[in-house]
Design a protein around this motif. Structure first.
Motif, PDB file in Angstrom:
ATOM      1  N   TRP A 318       0.575  -1.134   0.207  1.00 41.84           N
ATOM      2  CA  TRP A 318       0.067  -0.019  -0.258  1.00 41.84           C
ATOM      3  C   TRP A 318       0.772   1.558   0.230  1.00 41.84           C
ATOM      4  O   TRP A 318       0.685   2.344  -0.668  1.00 41.84           O
ATOM      5  CB  TRP A 318      -1.118   0.374   1.302  1.00 41.84           C
ATOM      6  N   LEU A 319       2.176   1.337   0.696  1.00 47.45           N
ATOM      7  CA  LEU A 319       2.750   2.354   1.039  1.00 47.45           C
ATOM      8  C   LEU A 319       3.953   2.174  -0.443  1.00 47.45           C
ATOM      9  O   LEU A 319       4.312   3.906  -0.444  1.00 47.45           O
ATOM     10  CB  LEU A 319       3.861   2.437   1.834  1.00 47.45           C
ATOM     11  N   TYR A 320       4.291   1.805  -0.923  1.00 45.99           N
ATOM     12  CA  TYR A 320       5.754   1.669  -1.673  1.00 45.99           C
ATOM     13  C   TYR A 320       4.852   0.560  -2.790  1.00 45.99           C
ATOM     14  O   TYR A 320       5.658  -0.414  -2.577  1.00 45.99           O
ATOM     15  CB  TYR A 320       6.736   1.356  -1.381  1.00 45.99           C
ATOM     16  N   PRO A 321       3.890   0.427  -3.274  1.00 50.82           N
ATOM     17  CA  PRO A 321       4.217  -0.415  -4.803  1.00 50.82           C
ATOM     18  C   PRO A 321       4.931  -0.979  -5.708  1.00 50.82           C
ATOM     19  O   PRO A 321       5.327  -1.857  -6.032  1.00 50.82           O
ATOM     20  CB  PRO A 321       2.364   0.095  -5.069  1.00 50.82           C
ATOM     21  N   ASP A 322       5.613  -0.190  -6.056  1.00 49.39           N
ATOM     22  CA  ASP A 322       6.738  -0.155  -6.961  1.00 49.39           C
ATOM     23  C   ASP A 322       7.905  -0.326  -5.997  1.00 49.39           C
ATOM     24  O   ASP A 322       8.687  -1.663  -6.919  1.00 49.39           O
ATOM     25  CB  ASP A 322       6.956   1.682  -7.823  1.00 49.39           C
ATOM     26  N   LEU A 323       8.243  -0.604  -4.898  1.00 50.39           N
ATOM     27  CA  LEU A 323       9.822  -0.720  -3.760  1.00 50.39           C
ATOM     28  C   LEU A 323       8.942  -2.720  -4.251  1.00 50.39           C
ATOM     29  O   LEU A 323      10.356  -3.678  -3.724  1.00 50.39           O
ATOM     30  CB  LEU A 323       9.735  -0.116  -3.441  1.00 50.39           C
ATOM     31  N   PHE A 324       7.640  -2.417  -3.766  1.00 53.74           N
ATOM     32  CA  PHE A 324       7.244  -3.820  -3.761  1.00 53.74           C
ATOM     33  C   PHE A 324       6.956  -5.467  -4.298  1.00 53.74           C
ATOM     34  O   PHE A 324       5.356  -6.018  -3.806  1.00 53.74           O
ATOM     35  CB  PHE A 324       7.164  -4.307  -2.150  1.00 53.74           C
ATOM     36  N   LYS A 325       6.624  -5.059  -5.630  1.00 58.06           N
ATOM     37  CA  LYS A 325       6.002  -5.479  -6.485  1.00 58.06           C
ATOM     38  C   LYS A 325       5.963  -6.737  -6.502  1.00 58.06           C
ATOM     39  O   LYS A 325       5.241  -7.588  -7.044  1.00 58.06           O
ATOM     40  CB  LYS A 325       6.723  -4.820  -8.557  1.00 58.06           C
ATOM     41  N   ASP A 326       7.783  -7.663  -6.017  1.00 59.54           N
ATOM     42  CA  ASP A 326       7.829  -8.598  -6.107  1.00 59.54           C
ATOM     43  C   ASP A 326       7.319  -9.924  -4.862  1.00 59.54           C
ATOM     44  O   ASP A 326       7.021 -10.758  -4.633  1.00 59.54           O
ATOM     45  CB  ASP A 326       9.719  -9.544  -5.911  1.00 59.54           C
ATOM     46  N   VAL A 327       6.338  -8.525  -4.503  1.00 56.61           N
ATOM     47  CA  VAL A 327       5.617  -9.287  -2.563  1.00 56.61           C
ATOM     48  C   VAL A 327       4.465  -9.719  -3.014  1.00 56.61           C
ATOM     49  O   VAL A 327       3.567  -8.426  -3.711  1.00 56.61           O
ATOM     50  CB  VAL A 327       5.682  -8.595  -1.418  1.00 56.61           C
ATOM     51  N   ASN A 328       3.868 -10.580  -2.275  1.00 56.55           N
ATOM     52  CA  ASN A 328       2.873 -11.124  -3.056  1.00 56.55           C
ATOM     53  C   ASN A 328       2.021 -11.625  -1.249  1.00 56.55           C
ATOM     54  O   ASN A 328       2.266 -13.149  -1.151  1.00 56.55           O
ATOM     55  CB  ASN A 328       3.014 -12.441  -3.546  1.00 56.55           C
ATOM     56  N   PRO A 329       1.019 -10.661  -0.744  1.00 54.18           N
ATOM     57  CA  PRO A 329       0.910 -10.820   0.231  1.00 54.18           C
ATOM     58  C   PRO A 329       0.688 -12.074   1.311  1.00 54.18           C
ATOM     59  O   PRO A 329       0.265 -13.207   1.378  1.00 54.18           O
ATOM     60  CB  PRO A 329       0.043  -9.642   1.075  1.00 54.18           C
ATOM     61  N   GLU A 330      -0.626 -12.109  -0.235  1.00 52.87           N
ATOM     62  CA  GLU A 330      -1.682 -13.616  -0.451  1.00 52.87           C
ATOM     63  C   GLU A 330      -1.010 -15.093  -0.316  1.00 52.87           C
ATOM     64  O   GLU A 330      -1.639 -15.981   0.597  1.00 52.87           O
ATOM     65  CB  GLU A 330      -2.824 -13.526  -1.238  1.00 52.87           C
ATOM     66  N   ALA A 331       0.232 -15.067  -1.208  1.00 51.48           N
ATOM     67  CA  ALA A 331       1.284 -16.187  -1.246  1.00 51.48           C
ATOM     68  C   ALA A 331       2.012 -16.630  -0.186  1.00 51.48           C
ATOM     69  O   ALA A 331       1.809 -17.360   0.626  1.00 51.48           O
ATOM     70  CB  ALA A 331       2.088 -15.789  -2.129  1.00 51.48           C
ATOM     71  N   ILE A 332       2.451 -15.631   0.886  1.00 48.96           N
ATOM     72  CA  ILE A 332       3.020 -15.468   1.998  1.00 48.96           C
ATOM     73  C   ILE A 332       1.856 -16.307   3.285  1.00 48.96           C
ATOM     74  O   ILE A 332       2.433 -16.746   3.584  1.00 48.96           O
ATOM     75  CB  ILE A 332       3.336 -14.309   2.636  1.00 48.96           C
ATOM     76  N   HIS A 333       0.628 -15.590   2.842  1.00 52.92           N
ATOM     77  CA  HIS A 333      -0.305 -15.619   4.158  1.00 52.92           C
ATOM     78  C   HIS A 333      -0.545 -17.225   4.376  1.00 52.92           C
ATOM     79  O   HIS A 333      -0.540 -18.199   4.491  1.00 52.92           O
ATOM     80  CB  HIS A 333      -1.221 -15.167   4.018  1.00 52.92           C
ATOM     81  N   LYS A 334      -0.945 -17.478   2.489  1.00 50.65           N
ATOM     82  CA  LYS A 334      -1.522 -18.791   2.478  1.00 50.65           C
ATOM     83  C   LYS A 334       0.236 -20.125   2.944  1.00 50.65           C
ATOM     84  O   LYS A 334       0.061 -21.027   3.399  1.00 50.65           O
ATOM     85  CB  LYS A 334      -1.113 -19.094   0.982  1.00 50.65           C
ATOM     86  N   GLU A 335       1.368 -19.656   2.275  1.00 54.94           N
ATOM     87  CA  GLU A 335       2.122 -20.505   2.867  1.00 54.94           C
ATOM     88  C   GLU A 335       2.307 -20.699   5.018  1.00 54.94           C
ATOM     89  O   GLU A 335       2.458 -21.455   4.953  1.00 54.94           O
ATOM     90  CB  GLU A 335       3.951 -19.833   2.422  1.00 54.94           C
TER      91      GLU A 335
END
Length: 354
Positions: A318-335
């Protein structure tokens, strides 16, 4: 008479051997057909409040009115030791069927004692002192662990793992948590203050800020945000509508407590309704975040607590969409749910999702 003397002699010798061996292990007796169990081992730990507490390790019967501790106990595979939880405990789903003992901060001492616990876990600063005193007078040790603050999460988890004799599981959880914690911290640490988004993070009640010392403030620090409530110098300041409007934050995040159902197996309707109500607050049409559509809601399940890294991932996006393009919160949560709880991801955790 001879038989009774032999039995008495056996128990005398058994007691002597038990003392000789330091009270460790068990004393089997083929003659008597019974097994004598050693007394439960007790260890001394320091809880989140710096209190030294002697507890059985591992405890056989646990009452936890701290839902974050409850979640971690289950993540360590020790759900069967839990005999009582707070009324609001609902994750993982299996705890819904555990006996309820009242509110997290003011549980019923009578209900707790009726469950004959070996130990009670409560939130650090929030379990009422008079309740702690009553339980301890009844001979029940009380451990005040936070398990919701990012900065002290590793130490709290380590302490819990020691109590449960699950050090290996605790270390694995800490390693997973800190891997993402470092990722968010490292990528944002060099961003100049002037370029950091101004954020208003509202707690569970309306117009409650997140000041220094709160778990939410620590999360904002971790992802390089400028917390507008940092200047208020108290952890949970009550702020005025006019103050928020005057600050004109660039991002607004609302934490959803029990009054706004969200999380595992929930639907997003309550969050949708709350967001609509928030953006219609008097004067909020003048706030930068509202004008740009950057008003987000987040479930209490991933806002601080053992799954705070999921919340941090959403904050970062939400704060830095360009800086964290490779981060997928839903995938982290699922794992995370699969790795530590063996369950699939479902429910509503943030709104809007994108």
């Amino acid at each position: 008479m001879l038989k009774s003397k032999k039995v008495a002699l056996f128990w005398l010798l058994a007691a002597f051997l038990f003392v000789l061996l330091g009270g460790k292990g068990i004393l089997p007796s083929e003659a008597a057909g019974v097994t004598v169990l050693a007394p439960p081992k007790r260890i001394s730990i320091k809880d989140s409040q710096g209190r030294t507490v002697r507890v059985p390790s591992p405890p056989k019967r646990i009452v936890s009115v701290n839902s974050d501790v409850t979640e971690l106990i289950c993540a360590f595979g020790e759900k069967d030791r839990i005999v009582g939880v707070a009324d609001t405990a609902d994750f993982p789903p299996l705890v819904k069927d555990k006996p309820k003992v009242g509110k997290a901060f003011t549980p019923s001492v009578e209900k707790i004692l009726s469950l004959k616990p070996d130990v009670v876990f409560g939130y650090g600063k929030f379990l009422k002192p008079e309740i702690v005193a009553q339980l301890e007078r009844a001979g029940v040790p009380v451990v005040l662990l936070d398990c919701y603050k990012v900065k002290t999460m590793a130490q709290d988890i380590r302490t819990l793992g020691l109590i449960l004799n699950r050090q290996k599981e605790a270390a694995a959880y800490i390693a997973y948590f800190e891997k993402y914690q470092r990722l968010f911290k490292d990528r944002t640490k060099d961003i100049p203050l002037a370029r950091r988004p101004r954020v208003y993070l509202e707690g569970y009640t309306d117009y409650s800020g997140s000041g220094p010392g709160s778990g939410a403030a620590e999360m904002l620090d971790t992802v390089g945000a400028r917390n507008i409530a940092a200047v208020l110098r108290v952890p949970y300041p009550k702020v005025s509508p006019e103050w928020v409007v005057a600050q004109s934050p660039q991002v607004i995040i609302k934490a959803c407590g029990s009054s706004i159902p969200s999380g595992y197996d929930e639907k997003p309707e309550a969050m949708v309704k709350k967001r609509d109500e928030m953006i219609r607050r008097p004067g909020w049409d003048k706030i930068t975040a509202v004008r740009q559509g950057k008003v987000y809601l987040i479930s209490s399940e991933i806002y601080t607590g053992p799954r705070a890294i999921v919340g941090l991932a959403y904050f970062a996006k939400w704060l830095y969409p360009d800086l964290f393009k490779d981060v997928n919160p839903e995938a982290i949560h699922k794992e995370m749910l699969q790795k530590f709880h063996g369950i699939e991801l479902k429910g509503a955790y943030v709104y809007p999702e994108k």
